[in-house]
Write a protein that holds these residues in place. Sequence first.
Motif, PDB file in Angstrom:
ATOM      1  N   PHE A 156       0.856  -1.183   0.000  1.00  0.00           N
ATOM      2  CA  PHE A 156       0.000   0.000   0.000  1.00  0.00           C
ATOM      3  C   PHE A 156       0.896   1.238   0.000  1.00  0.00           C
ATOM      4  O   PHE A 156       1.941   1.260   0.654  1.00  0.00           O
ATOM      5  CB  PHE A 156      -0.874   0.026   1.249  1.00  0.00           C
ATOM      6  N   PRO A 157       0.497   2.299  -0.694  1.00  0.00           N
ATOM      7  CA  PRO A 157       1.279   3.533  -0.659  1.00  0.00           C
ATOM      8  C   PRO A 157       1.373   4.087   0.763  1.00  0.00           C
ATOM      9  O   PRO A 157       0.448   3.922   1.579  1.00  0.00           O
ATOM     10  CB  PRO A 157       0.486   4.489  -1.563  1.00  0.00           C
ATOM     11  N   GLU A 158       2.474   4.743   1.042  1.00  0.00           N
ATOM     12  CA  GLU A 158       2.676   5.331   2.367  1.00  0.00           C
ATOM     13  C   GLU A 158       1.590   6.353   2.690  1.00  0.00           C
ATOM     14  O   GLU A 158       1.147   6.466   3.844  1.00  0.00           O
ATOM     15  CB  GLU A 158       4.050   5.991   2.440  1.00  0.00           C
ATOM     16  N   LYS A 159       1.103   7.076   1.668  1.00  0.00           N
ATOM     17  CA  LYS A 159       0.139   8.148   1.912  1.00  0.00           C
ATOM     18  C   LYS A 159      -1.214   7.631   2.388  1.00  0.00           C
ATOM     19  O   LYS A 159      -2.012   8.393   2.934  1.00  0.00           O
ATOM     20  CB  LYS A 159      -0.035   9.009   0.663  1.00  0.00           C
ATOM     21  N   ILE A 160      -1.489   6.335   2.203  1.00  0.00           N
ATOM     22  CA  ILE A 160      -2.746   5.791   2.725  1.00  0.00           C
ATOM     23  C   ILE A 160      -2.489   4.844   3.908  1.00  0.00           C
ATOM     24  O   ILE A 160      -3.361   4.064   4.293  1.00  0.00           O
ATOM     25  CB  ILE A 160      -3.584   5.088   1.649  1.00  0.00           C
ATOM     26  N   GLY A 161      -1.289   4.919   4.467  1.00  0.00           N
ATOM     27  CA  GLY A 161      -0.998   4.164   5.681  1.00  0.00           C
ATOM     28  C   GLY A 161      -0.250   2.865   5.482  1.00  0.00           C
ATOM     29  O   GLY A 161      -0.159   2.052   6.414  1.00  0.00           O
ATOM     30  N   GLY A 162       0.303   2.654   4.302  1.00  0.00           N
ATOM     31  CA  GLY A 162       0.956   1.385   3.998  1.00  0.00           C
ATOM     32  C   GLY A 162       2.163   1.050   4.839  1.00  0.00           C
ATOM     33  O   GLY A 162       2.551  -0.123   4.918  1.00  0.00           O
ATOM     34  N   ASN A 163       2.766   2.050   5.488  1.00  0.00           N
ATOM     35  CA  ASN A 163       3.964   1.805   6.296  1.00  0.00           C
ATOM     36  C   ASN A 163       3.736   2.029   7.788  1.00  0.00           C
ATOM     37  O   ASN A 163       4.698   2.130   8.558  1.00  0.00           O
ATOM     38  CB  ASN A 163       5.118   2.705   5.821  1.00  0.00           C
TER      39      ASN A 163
END
Length: 503
Positions: free
Chosen positions: A192-199
Amino acid sequence: MCPVFRKLMAAISNSLSLKSASLHRSFLYGSSSSSSSFSSSSSAAVGFKISRRNYVAAASTFSNENREFVIVGGGNAAGYAARTFVEHGMADGRLCIVSKEPYAPYERPALTKGYLFPLDKKPARLPGFHTCVGSGGERQTPEWYEEKGIEMMYEDPIMGIDIEKQTLTTSSGKLLKYGTLIIATGCTASRFPEKIGGNLPGVHYIRDVADADSLISSLDKAKKVVVVGGGYIGMEVAAAAVGWKLDTTIIFPENHLLQRLFTPSLAQTYEALYQENGVKVLKGASIQNLEVGSNGHVAAVRLQDGSAVEADTVIIGIGAKPAVSPFERVGLNTNVGGIQVDGLFRASIPGIFAIGDVAAFPLKMYDRIARVEHVDHARRSAQHCVKALLSAQTGMYDYLPYFYSRVFEYEGSARKVWWQFFGDNVGETIEIGNFDPKIVTFWIDSGTLKGVLLESGSPEEFQLLPQLARSQPIVDKSKLQSASSVEEALDIARASLPSEAAV
């Protein structure tokens, strides 16, 4: 033997090894330059032999002592390739394996199966599942590689390649030399992209032991788990979470579980089993983002419809991407991804091969290019590639697609699940059985049996499946549809086999 002389002999051996690798390439690719390669290499060997100064300068240039064959990657394919080199007497002092992990190659499927068992249910741990125990072979521990003379380079991934000079550069700056290169880098998890909480803390992906260890640490403290993805990884991790007695939800955008293989009715059967085990199934659901709590940890999964599912642990299993970097120049397949190879796993550049998940290869029996992310193909492609490289084997790889899954296998589970599929899931389907415990699905196209999936079969029944899928017999659909049991259906299918295949 003194250390200097031993190193001198190793340098001479490796110089001759590069000559040998050049001859291998000439044989495989039909090059007419083998004689000049031999002459050049022989001169280099003599130079090492008569001049210690030349030896010291050359030896300090490259960090690997074994340079004839270099495998990049430390997964299943690398382990099975190593075994095949040993079987041909071509590993000792000749083979180097470069891995980004701190472990010798291991059977990666265990990470979403036995490795995730609850701590009181005898979970799998290394060194228990090093290759090649998954196929009944010897356990290849780090000591095994040392005993076989295989040079292992751990925790130092390859970051660059110079194709013209036949060199590799590692993340630590080491320069490696190869005569023949085998790329076995596998895949990386889609994230998931970092901007949607992936990290966010508490969000997990599983591709290696470190990932699995991190997830286990979370599961040990978790209360509410959300698994994102309805494929193999999602189904196996959700089943594992049940063993931990956790509040578990599985979310995926497709209409049913494992949509790329299961029929809707078959998926419904498995979905019901998961629900009986307390798993909440949210299908056809799209995720907007992962929400963070006041402690900086993941707290919920927000869906596109505005609803939210609370979670203190989230596992993302939404597929994988072939790990082609930094080998893009070797030649990629833009349709299925991965490095394009032929039926001997040769890339477009002489002396370079690709095996396992990262290879886009001709699927001979179906006349199409495919990239298969499965342990069976990783094992078989590694063995076929090395045999072709080291022997007179010239037959093209003829792979029969095979997939399987085993879940709910921990101690105390009320129902263990183990299915196998062989062939191609095209055409119409016939399903026999009530999942108590068996069920079988046949895929039939224009009267020809193309694929078959069996749940909870006996060893003899599972052995029948590849015979059916490879022979592709003409079957009587009306007889299959009227079968009163899985056993009767399999007997009808067996009777349709050519006499030479019905063994």
